[in-house]
Design an enzyme around this catalytic site. Structure first.
Site, short mmCIF file in Angstrom:
data_model
loop_
_atom_site.label_atom_id
_atom_site.label_comp_id
_atom_site.label_asym_id
_atom_site.label_seq_id
_atom_site.Cartn_x
_atom_site.Cartn_y
_atom_site.Cartn_z
N ASP A 48 6.29 18.13 48.13
CA ASP A 48 6.76 19.28 47.36
C ASP A 48 5.82 19.49 46.18
O ASP A 48 5.49 18.55 45.45
CB ASP A 48 8.18 19.02 46.86
CG ASP A 48 8.75 20.21 46.11
OD1 ASP A 48 9.32 21.09 46.76
OD2 ASP A 48 8.60 20.24 44.87
N LEU A 49 5.36 20.74 46.02
CA LEU A 49 4.49 21.08 44.90
C LEU A 49 5.36 21.35 43.68
O LEU A 49 6.15 22.29 43.65
CB LEU A 49 3.65 22.31 45.24
CG LEU A 49 2.72 22.83 44.14
CD1 LEU A 49 1.70 21.76 43.74
CD2 LEU A 49 2.02 24.11 44.59
N ASP A 73 7.06 25.98 48.62
CA ASP A 73 6.29 24.93 47.95
C ASP A 73 6.37 23.61 48.69
O ASP A 73 6.10 22.55 48.13
CB ASP A 73 6.77 24.76 46.51
CG ASP A 73 8.26 24.45 46.43
OD1 ASP A 73 8.91 24.38 47.50
OD2 ASP A 73 8.78 24.30 45.31
#
Length: 438
Positions: free
Chosen positions: A320-321, A363
């Protein structure tokens, strides 16, 4: 113009007389012949004729005896036939054979195979002529219809957008097919070969298209001739014989015709490339070029269906960004897209060629790595990915340092891929919770 009847029974009998033996022979042959036979005076007057001649000209005998052959001849053939008759009368030849048209009593035109022979007196002068006419109207009409049909077929073939050729097999002394020779081709085939039809016919297939031998198409053509089984190839790859080379794709059809084949083909390179592009796009994230969720799920199912070739286990990393929403809010969505593409490129560069990186959400990313020794090895891969991603990215005059949170799960072949993916997601959530970044 009709002339006065004249003949052996008429007032001018002495003028037209021949010896009695010849007359008797002519009369007998005329009566017994099924071929239209006419006895002519030198000036063209019809002296005698048999019933077959009456049927041919569609006129009764009494009427014909009042006519000349010139009146029966088709106007377009009259001059030529008169010249032939004059040659016989002048002694230039004893007889001649020709084809000529005649106009029947009902106006219909008949075609005749004509033989005219002079009957001469003791001095060699032609006293009378005997003409035999075989009705060839049906044959001529049939040939004309056949020519018209051939011309029509040629027009249809040349109007085809797809190339078409007719090839005859070339065999060696042992009867094996060693090549094919062009015996017919349409305009499209000539254009594709960059030649005229006259230049193409008689040429050898393998001299013009050696790529067909390399592609194995020649062998398949030969099999069509030997077996009689038609050939139908779709999206068939073939190396180009053009100087620039490359690979092209064709739909190809071939059927046996005698000791050869009728072949038509259509280049479908553009269609194949478009279909491949669409297939690739269907499994590709449009923003980053990474695999999408569908591709990931297909790869997960495939990977967990068997043990990796190199042994080891299978690692799934859910990534996950962090703070993408803040980047979008502060810099705009364009800046967010720039960061996502940079992260995707760095993740793909940090893994092996056989590993898969997919973007599965705004994301969210997933990495699938096979042949991993254990959990510790998978964690090292995740750390390498995280380090590669965390390099600064310049965006709209600012600098952003992407941070990737990663949850790692390692499983063996045979495990439920959906459960493994959920496990990696839970690991990710646990890490983000521990860091207070949920």
């Amino acid at each position: 113009m009709s002339q006065q009847p004249a003949g052996p029974e008429g007032p001018d009998a002495a003028h037209h007389a021949v010896d009695a033996g010849s007359v008797d022979l002519v009369r007998l042959s005329m009566q017994q012949s099924a071929v239209a036979t006419v006895l002519l005076a030198p000036d063209g007057q019809l002296l005698r004729m048999n019933q077959a001649a009456c049927q041919l000209f569609g006129l009764p005998m009494e009427r014909l005896r009042m006519m000349t052959w010139q009146e029966l001849a088709h106007p377009d053939d009259l001059a030529g036939e008169q010249a032939n008759v004059d040659r016989v009368l002048s002694g230039g030849t004893d007889s001649y054979r020709s084809t000529a048209r005649y106009v029947r009593g009902d106006g219909e035109v008949v075609h005749g195979d004509v033989t005219v022979t002079g009957i001469r007196d003791s001095s060699g002068r032609a006293m009378t002529l005997i003409a035999q006419i075989i009705d060839i109207t049906e044959q001529r009409l049939a040939r004309a219809e056949a020519r018209a049909a051939q011309e029509q077929l040629r027009g249809v073939i040349d109007a085809m957008l797809d190339p078409w050729v007719l090839l005859n097999a070339v065999r060696d002394d042992e009867g094996r097919i060693t090549d094919f020779v062009y015996v017919d081709a349409n305009a499209a085939a000539c254009r594709e070969n960059g030649t005229t039809r006259e230049e193409l016919l008689g040429s050898r297939l393998l001299s013009l298209a050696p790529g067909q031998l390399r592609a194995g198409l020649f062998t398949q053509y030969a099999a069509v001739v030997e077996s009689g089984t038609p050939l139908a190839l779709d999206d068939d790859p073939s190396p180009s014989d053009l100087p620039e080379g490359g690979m092209h794709w064709f739909d190809n059809r071939a059927v046996r015709v005698g000791d050869g084949i009728s072949v038509t083909w259509r280049e479908v390179t553009e269609r194949v490339e478009q279909r491949r592009t669409l297939a690739r796009q269907a499994l590709q994230d449009p923003l980053t070029g990474l695999a999408n969720r569908q591709k990931l799920m297909d790869s997960l199912a495939e990977s967990f269906s068997h043990t990796p070739r190199t042994g080891g286990r299978i690692a799934v990393m859910f990534c996950d960004l962090d703070d993408l929403k803040l980047i979008n809010d502060h810099y705009g969505h364009h800046a967010g897209d720039v960061v996502l593409r940079a992260v995707a490129d760095r993740m793909a560069s940090a893994v092996r060629d056989e590993d898969l990186v997919a973007r599965v959400g705004g994301d969210e990313f997933v990495v699938l790595a096979t042949g991993v020794r254990d959990q510790a090895a998978a964690v090292r891969i995740a750390e390498k990915i995280g380090a590669a991603v965390s390099r600064p990215v310049s965006v709209l005059g600012g600098v952003i340092v992407p941070i990737l949170s990663i949850g790692v799960t390692v499983a063996d072949a045979g495990a439920d891929p959906h459960e493994v993916l959920r496990s990696a997601d839970r690991e990710l959530y646990a890490k983000k919770t521990a860091r207070g970044r949920t």
